[in-house]
Design a protein around this motif. Sequence first.
Motif, PDB file in Angstrom:
ATOM      1  N   PRO A   1       0.807  -1.229   0.000  1.00  0.00           N
ATOM      2  CA  PRO A   1       0.000   0.000   0.000  1.00  0.00           C
ATOM      3  C   PRO A   1       0.840   1.280   0.000  1.00  0.00           C
ATOM      4  O   PRO A   1       0.455   2.268  -0.652  1.00  0.00           O
ATOM      5  CB  PRO A   1      -0.831  -0.138   1.282  1.00  0.00           C
ATOM      6  N   ALA A   2       1.984   1.267   0.679  1.00  0.00           N
ATOM      7  CA  ALA A   2       2.825   2.474   0.684  1.00  0.00           C
ATOM      8  C   ALA A   2       3.276   2.801  -0.733  1.00  0.00           C
ATOM      9  O   ALA A   2       3.235   3.964  -1.171  1.00  0.00           O
ATOM     10  CB  ALA A   2       4.031   2.269   1.604  1.00  0.00           C
ATOM     11  N   ALA A   3       3.702   1.762  -1.470  1.00  0.00           N
ATOM     12  CA  ALA A   3       4.160   1.983  -2.848  1.00  0.00           C
ATOM     13  C   ALA A   3       2.997   2.433  -3.733  1.00  0.00           C
ATOM     14  O   ALA A   3       3.160   3.311  -4.593  1.00  0.00           O
ATOM     15  CB  ALA A   3       4.797   0.708  -3.387  1.00  0.00           C
ATOM     16  N   MET A   4       1.826   1.833  -3.529  1.00  0.00           N
ATOM     17  CA  MET A   4       0.665   2.199  -4.351  1.00  0.00           C
ATOM     18  C   MET A   4       0.326   3.677  -4.168  1.00  0.00           C
ATOM     19  O   MET A   4      -0.024   4.379  -5.113  1.00  0.00           O
ATOM     20  CB  MET A   4      -0.544   1.331  -3.972  1.00  0.00           C
ATOM     21  N   LEU A   5       0.432   4.163  -2.927  1.00  0.00           N
ATOM     22  CA  LEU A   5       0.136   5.574  -2.648  1.00  0.00           C
ATOM     23  C   LEU A   5       1.175   6.476  -3.299  1.00  0.00           C
ATOM     24  O   LEU A   5       0.841   7.471  -3.942  1.00  0.00           O
ATOM     25  CB  LEU A   5       0.100   5.803  -1.138  1.00  0.00           C
ATOM     26  N   ALA A   6       2.450   6.123  -3.146  1.00  0.00           N
ATOM     27  CA  ALA A   6       3.504   6.973  -3.695  1.00  0.00           C
ATOM     28  C   ALA A   6       3.464   6.978  -5.222  1.00  0.00           C
ATOM     29  O   ALA A   6       3.838   7.954  -5.855  1.00  0.00           O
ATOM     30  CB  ALA A   6       4.871   6.502  -3.184  1.00  0.00           C
ATOM     31  N   LEU A   7       3.027   5.869  -5.806  1.00  0.00           N
ATOM     32  CA  LEU A   7       2.973   5.777  -7.273  1.00  0.00           C
ATOM     33  C   LEU A   7       1.699   6.390  -7.840  1.00  0.00           C
ATOM     34  O   LEU A   7       1.521   6.445  -9.055  1.00  0.00           O
ATOM     35  CB  LEU A   7       3.073   4.312  -7.703  1.00  0.00           C
ATOM     36  N   ASP A   8       0.800   6.805  -6.948  1.00  0.00           N
ATOM     37  CA  ASP A   8      -0.476   7.365  -7.391  1.00  0.00           C
ATOM     38  C   ASP A   8      -1.269   6.338  -8.214  1.00  0.00           C
ATOM     39  O   ASP A   8      -1.897   6.669  -9.232  1.00  0.00           O
ATOM     40  CB  ASP A   8      -0.239   8.644  -8.214  1.00  0.00           C
ATOM     41  N   ALA A   9      -1.228   5.088  -7.744  1.00  0.00           N
ATOM     42  CA  ALA A   9      -1.915   3.997  -8.440  1.00  0.00           C
ATOM     43  C   ALA A   9      -3.419   4.122  -8.261  1.00  0.00           C
ATOM     44  O   ALA A   9      -3.906   4.874  -7.408  1.00  0.00           O
ATOM     45  CB  ALA A   9      -1.445   2.655  -7.891  1.00  0.00           C
ATOM     46  N   SER A  10      -4.147   3.391  -9.083  1.00  0.00           N
ATOM     47  CA  SER A  10      -5.591   3.264  -8.850  1.00  0.00           C
ATOM     48  C   SER A  10      -5.987   1.801  -9.052  1.00  0.00           C
ATOM     49  O   SER A  10      -5.244   1.022  -9.663  1.00  0.00           O
ATOM     50  CB  SER A  10      -6.382   4.190  -9.763  1.00  0.00           C
ATOM     51  N   PHE A  11      -7.130   1.456  -8.523  1.00  0.00           N
ATOM     52  CA  PHE A  11      -7.577   0.076  -8.530  1.00  0.00           C
ATOM     53  C   PHE A  11      -8.893  -0.024  -9.275  1.00  0.00           C
ATOM     54  O   PHE A  11      -9.811   0.766  -9.034  1.00  0.00           O
ATOM     55  CB  PHE A  11      -7.740  -0.442  -7.098  1.00  0.00           C
ATOM     56  N   VAL A  12      -8.968  -1.006 -10.154  1.00  0.00           N
ATOM     57  CA  VAL A  12     -10.216  -1.251 -10.869  1.00  0.00           C
ATOM     58  C   VAL A  12     -10.974  -2.332 -10.122  1.00  0.00           C
ATOM     59  O   VAL A  12     -10.439  -3.413  -9.873  1.00  0.00           O
ATOM     60  CB  VAL A  12      -9.940  -1.699 -12.315  1.00  0.00           C
ATOM     61  N   THR A  13     -12.197  -2.025  -9.724  1.00  0.00           N
ATOM     62  CA  THR A  13     -13.015  -3.005  -9.018  1.00  0.00           C
ATOM     63  C   THR A  13     -14.212  -3.348  -9.891  1.00  0.00           C
ATOM     64  O   THR A  13     -14.625  -2.549 -10.736  1.00  0.00           O
ATOM     65  CB  THR A  13     -13.525  -2.458  -7.676  1.00  0.00           C
ATOM     66  N   ARG A  14     -14.743  -4.551  -9.713  1.00  0.00           N
ATOM     67  CA  ARG A  14     -15.928  -4.909 -10.482  1.00  0.00           C
ATOM     68  C   ARG A  14     -16.886  -5.751  -9.651  1.00  0.00           C
ATOM     69  O   ARG A  14     -16.471  -6.616  -8.887  1.00  0.00           O
ATOM     70  CB  ARG A  14     -15.535  -5.688 -11.747  1.00  0.00           C
ATOM     71  N   SER A  15     -18.169  -5.434  -9.822  1.00  0.00           N
ATOM     72  CA  SER A  15     -19.228  -6.274  -9.261  1.00  0.00           C
ATOM     73  C   SER A  15     -20.194  -6.524 -10.407  1.00  0.00           C
ATOM     74  O   SER A  15     -20.016  -5.995 -11.508  1.00  0.00           O
ATOM     75  CB  SER A  15     -19.941  -5.557  -8.115  1.00  0.00           C
ATOM     76  N   SER A  16     -21.250  -7.304 -10.150  1.00  0.00           N
ATOM     77  CA  SER A  16     -22.209  -7.537 -11.234  1.00  0.00           C
ATOM     78  C   SER A  16     -22.921  -6.237 -11.599  1.00  0.00           C
ATOM     79  O   SER A  16     -23.501  -6.111 -12.668  1.00  0.00           O
ATOM     80  CB  SER A  16     -23.200  -8.629 -10.857  1.00  0.00           C
ATOM     81  N   ALA A  17     -22.822  -5.218 -10.709  1.00  0.00           N
ATOM     82  CA  ALA A  17     -23.439  -3.920 -11.001  1.00  0.00           C
ATOM     83  C   ALA A  17     -22.558  -3.037 -11.883  1.00  0.00           C
ATOM     84  O   ALA A  17     -23.025  -2.016 -12.393  1.00  0.00           O
ATOM     85  CB  ALA A  17     -23.760  -3.194  -9.701  1.00  0.00           C
ATOM     86  N   GLY A  18     -21.292  -3.377 -12.019  1.00  0.00           N
ATOM     87  CA  GLY A  18     -20.430  -2.579 -12.890  1.00  0.00           C
ATOM     88  C   GLY A  18     -19.037  -2.378 -12.341  1.00  0.00           C
ATOM     89  O   GLY A  18     -18.657  -2.986 -11.336  1.00  0.00           O
ATOM     90  N   GLU A  19     -18.309  -1.495 -13.032  1.00  0.00           N
ATOM     91  CA  GLU A  19     -16.898  -1.297 -12.730  1.00  0.00           C
ATOM     92  C   GLU A  19     -16.676   0.065 -12.087  1.00  0.00           C
ATOM     93  O   GLU A  19     -17.373   1.021 -12.404  1.00  0.00           O
ATOM     94  CB  GLU A  19     -16.130  -1.385 -14.049  1.00  0.00           C
ATOM     95  N   ARG A  20     -15.683   0.144 -11.203  1.00  0.00           N
ATOM     96  CA  ARG A  20     -15.280   1.428 -10.630  1.00  0.00           C
ATOM     97  C   ARG A  20     -13.766   1.520 -10.709  1.00  0.00           C
ATOM     98  O   ARG A  20     -13.078   0.505 -10.687  1.00  0.00           O
ATOM     99  CB  ARG A  20     -15.663   1.529  -9.150  1.00  0.00           C
ATOM    100  N   VAL A  21     -13.265   2.746 -10.774  1.00  0.00           N
ATOM    101  CA  VAL A  21     -11.828   2.963 -10.674  1.00  0.00           C
ATOM    102  C   VAL A  21     -11.612   3.838  -9.442  1.00  0.00           C
ATOM    103  O   VAL A  21     -12.153   4.943  -9.355  1.00  0.00           O
ATOM    104  CB  VAL A  21     -11.265   3.656 -11.933  1.00  0.00           C
ATOM    105  N   VAL A  22     -10.862   3.313  -8.484  1.00  0.00           N
ATOM    106  CA  VAL A  22     -10.691   4.004  -7.207  1.00  0.00           C
ATOM    107  C   VAL A  22      -9.218   4.343  -7.018  1.00  0.00           C
ATOM    108  O   VAL A  22      -8.355   3.458  -7.141  1.00  0.00           O
ATOM    109  CB  VAL A  22     -11.153   3.105  -6.033  1.00  0.00           C
ATOM    110  N   ALA A  23      -8.930   5.592  -6.725  1.00  0.00           N
ATOM    111  CA  ALA A  23      -7.540   5.990  -6.485  1.00  0.00           C
ATOM    112  C   ALA A  23      -7.038   5.353  -5.192  1.00  0.00           C
ATOM    113  O   ALA A  23      -7.795   5.238  -4.216  1.00  0.00           O
ATOM    114  CB  ALA A  23      -7.441   7.505  -6.386  1.00  0.00           C
TER     115      ALA A  23
END
Lengths: 178, 284
Positions: free
Chosen positions: B127-149
């Motif tokens: 998580p520390a690296a993800m924050l410093a890299l300004d990563a984002s995460f793609v999540t999916r449910s049957s309702a659809g997709e989200r991109v979360v920083a």
Amino acid sequence: MSEEGATVEVAVVVNGTPRTVAVEPRKLLVQLLRDDLGLTGTHIGCDTSQCGACTVHVDGQAVKSCAVLAVQVDGSAVTTIEGIGSEGALHPLQDAFWTNHGLQCGFCTPGMIMCAADLLARDPDPDEPTVRHAIEGNVCRCTGYHNIVRSVMAAAAAMRDAEAGTSQPTATAQPSAS
Amino acid sequence: MIPAAFSYTRPASLAEALSLLAGASDGTKVINGGQSLLPLLKLRVAEVDRLIDIGRLGELQGIRPGADGGLVIGGAVPYTAVLASPLVAERCPLLAETIADIGDVQVRNRGTLGGSVAHADPASDLPAAMLALDASFVTRSSAGERVVAADGFFHGAFETDLRPDELLMELRIPGLAAGTGTAYRRLAQPASGYSLVGVAAVVRTDAGRVVDARVGITGVGEVAYRARAVETALLGGSSVADAAAHAADGQVVASDIHADAEYRGAMAVVFTRRAIEAATVRAG
Ligand SMILES: Cc1cc2nc3c(=O)[nH]c(=O)nc-3n(C[C@H](O)[C@H](O)[C@H](O)COP(=O)(O)OP(=O)(O)OC[C@H]3O[C@@H](n4cnc5c(N)ncnc54)[C@H](O)[C@@H]3O)c2cc1C
Ligand code: FES
Ligand code: FES
């Protein structure tokens, strides 16, 4: 596989032999190996995924079999210490541990050897710090690690020689400067 | 130690996995590499009625180039695959540097990046690296997709933005601009190997001046965080040592038998300084 219920069939190739076993989903790979298949060379040291005594290969990669469910390896190939050599034809790692006094009580040895085999498959010519880093997840209460590291270095050299076809006796590694 | 009984399903497709999660009860949990979940189940710190195994879903595999010089890493990719990837070595050495010391070979062979992020252990390194890299995460449910920083994803210890019916599909890591250096520095607890303090720094310099800086810190607060006060000070021209002094600003510093709050807070400053110094040198 997507069955549910009390038991689930798991098909695994263990040490080259296809096996099908009905297991409870909560059964750990180490229990499948030891209790169902009688392969007691894989040891349980801590059961909390710290010690590495239970290390086996799943599809060629070292894993702690106390931290893997039997159902998770359905369809995979599992190799245990019993599968890499035999009394008459030791694996170079087994031979090197013997020659270099790489064990005392021997409890950690199967896990050490399976972990070292993972390393040597990726890196046939590791330096000493690399070997030490690679066996980080394997605890030995007896040896102080020096002879284990020496054994792995010796096995690596023997395997390189065998690969090169020179087959010189190199079971004793050079002591390192550090 | 044996976990309490549960049922197990390995869906053959992503669609099947998402529909299983859509109607699932509280006792249903996803299992990926199992390197966090299984030890908890064995200790019976956690109990489940049903495990849904997503570890082999094709849609969660693979390391691909991102459009912007970055990387896209599937939610079930194990650490080892990332360490072995030439693409990662070329585009994001910080990721390899962070992962190299996580656990041990056996843990890295099975443990996944997606699992680490979803689990949000306050001491986990990624998580520390993800924050410093300004990563984002793609999540999916049957309702659809989200991109979360990543910044905002970690709500607290073991608490994230991920909803119970969602899978973490991929980690997106933006490319690094020219002149950027990165570094991860950690103080490991000798017995467990977990980080007491872990600091990821991404620093861009121009003619020796810091023009961009992001710092992610793990092990110190309730969960990994962006050290904004450090970043602001660096951009404002403070010395690295002065900026690093703000490493734990605004945090309730964790305190346990391995490191009390005073020591941990002091080490947060030291390792923040070291990470920034190393990143700055690498920025050239
Ligand atoms: C001996 C040991 C040492 C370790 N040392 C370190 C260390 O030094 N540093 C460190 O950072 N970590 C360490 N770890 C933890 C390890 O890094 C994590 O366990 C691992 O990365 C988690 O990934 P996993 O795939 O195994 O997750 P799992 O254990 O399968 O899952 C963890 C949690 O995340 C959820 N989850 C997993 N994947 C997804 C997904 N794609 N979508 C939605 N939910 C998901 C699961 O439901 C579960 O709640 C260590 C672990 C062990 C056993
Ligand atoms: S018994 Fe599996 S790691 Fe110790
Ligand atoms: S030889 Fe006894 S534990 Fe290693």
